[in-house]
Design an enzyme around this catalytic site. Structure first.
Site, PDB file in Angstrom:
ATOM      1  N   SER A 263       0.861  -1.167   0.000  1.00 18.07           N
ATOM      2  CA  SER A 263       0.000   0.000   0.000  1.00 18.07           C
ATOM      3  C   SER A 263       0.904   1.225   0.000  1.00 18.07           C
ATOM      4  O   SER A 263       1.885   1.257  -0.752  1.00 18.07           O
ATOM      5  CB  SER A 263      -0.925  -0.056   1.224  1.00 18.07           C
ATOM      6  OG  SER A 263      -1.901   0.960   1.166  1.00 18.07           O
TER       7      SER A 263
ATOM      8  N   HIS B  91      -3.049  -1.349  -3.033  1.00 16.72           N
ATOM      9  CA  HIS B  91      -4.205  -0.518  -2.752  1.00 16.72           C
ATOM     10  C   HIS B  91      -4.037   0.726  -3.627  1.00 16.72           C
ATOM     11  O   HIS B  91      -3.067   1.463  -3.481  1.00 16.72           O
ATOM     12  CB  HIS B  91      -4.238  -0.106  -1.283  1.00 16.72           C
ATOM     13  CG  HIS B  91      -4.369  -1.265  -0.345  1.00 16.72           C
ATOM     14  ND1 HIS B  91      -4.080  -1.168   0.982  1.00 16.72           N
ATOM     15  CD2 HIS B  91      -4.760  -2.549  -0.549  1.00 16.72           C
ATOM     16  CE1 HIS B  91      -4.285  -2.335   1.569  1.00 16.72           C
ATOM     17  NE2 HIS B  91      -4.699  -3.197   0.651  1.00 16.72           N
TER      18      HIS B  91
ATOM     19  N   ASP C  42      -3.798  -5.031   6.350  1.00 13.71           N
ATOM     20  CA  ASP C  42      -4.081  -5.946   5.246  1.00 13.71           C
ATOM     21  C   ASP C  42      -2.802  -6.670   4.839  1.00 13.71           C
ATOM     22  O   ASP C  42      -1.758  -6.058   4.670  1.00 13.71           O
ATOM     23  CB  ASP C  42      -4.643  -5.169   4.057  1.00 13.71           C
ATOM     24  CG  ASP C  42      -5.180  -6.070   2.962  1.00 13.71           C
ATOM     25  OD1 ASP C  42      -5.529  -7.231   3.261  1.00 13.71           O
ATOM     26  OD2 ASP C  42      -5.255  -5.608   1.815  1.00 13.71           O
TER      27      ASP C  42
END
Length: 182
Positions: free
Chosen positions: A7, A33, A126
Site C-alpha cells: 500500500s 491498494h 491488510d
C-alpha cells in the site's frame, strides 16, 4: 507463484525491483491498494521498467509464466485454479478491494508450498493474516524490513504475528527471489 502486496510507500520499492525480477517458470502478481481513476497508468509505468509482460488481470484469465499480473482496483484477486484467476467484488477487507489478505489466502489454498508472498510498506493491517496462511501452507513469506519501509505499519503487523519467514530490506528482495528460483 510470487505475490507482492503493498500500500502506501510500496510503489517506489516495486519500481526499483522490476528490472531485477528473474525469468523462469513463475508468474508474478502485484496487489496494491490504489485508486481506480489512475489504474491505467500503473501498467504502463511497470512495463517501462521490465522486459516481462505486464497485464491487468481480467476475470478467468489464464496464468502464464514470465508475466506480471496487476490486481485491478475494485476487485479482490483470487485464484480459481493453478492456471486461472478469478475476480471478486465482495465486501472490502481492511477497507480495501483488492485485499492483499484475500489474494494471499487464495494462493495458499491453490499453490500451497509453491507460493512466495512478500508484504511491503503500507498503512493498514491488510496482508498480515494472509501472509500467515501462506506460511502455514508451506510457502515462503517475506516482510519488508519496517526500518526500510516508507510506512512501516503493514510489515510490522505481519512480524507481530510471526507471519514472515524472512525480513528483508527492499534492495535484498529481488536477489533473494533470484536465489530461490535457481
Amino acid at each position: 507463484m510470487i505475490i507482492f502486496g503493498g500500500s502506501a510507500g510500496s510503489l517506489d520499492v516495486l519500481l526499483k525491483m522490476l528490472p531485477h525480477f528473474p525469468r523462469g517458470d513463475v508468474a508474478y502478481v502485484v496487489v496494491l491498494h490504489r485508486r481506480a481513476d489512475v489504474d491505467h497508468l500503473l501498467q504502463a509505468l511497470f512495463q517501462k521498467r521490465t522486459t516481462l509482460e505486464v497485464v491487468e488481470v481480467e476475470d478467468k484469465e489464464v496464468i502464464d509464466r514470465n508475466t506480471i499480473y496487476l490486481a485491478p482496483p475494485g476487485y479482490h484477486l483470487l485464484f480459481e485454479s493453478r492456471r486461472e484467476f478469478a475476480l471478486d467484488s465482495s465486501e472490502k477487507i481492511h477497507f480495501s478491494r483488492p485485499s492483499i489478505d484475500a489474494t494471499f489466502e487464495s494462493a495458499s489454498e491453490v499453490f500451497a508450498e509453491k507460493t512466495i508472498a512478500i508484504l511491503l510498506s503500507g498503512a493498514n493491517a491488510d496482508g498480515a493474516q494472509g501472509l500467515l496462511q501462506v506460511r502455514r501452507a508451506g510457502g515462503i513469506t517475506i516482510a519488508q524490513d519496517p526500518t526500510d519501509a516508507e510506512v512501516s505499519y503493514m510489515p510490522e503487523q505481519a512480524i507481530a504475528i510471526n507471519a514472515q519467514m524472512h525480513i528483508l530490506k527492499s534492495d535484498e528482495i529481488a536477489s533473494f527471489l533470484t536465489n530461490v528460483l535457481r
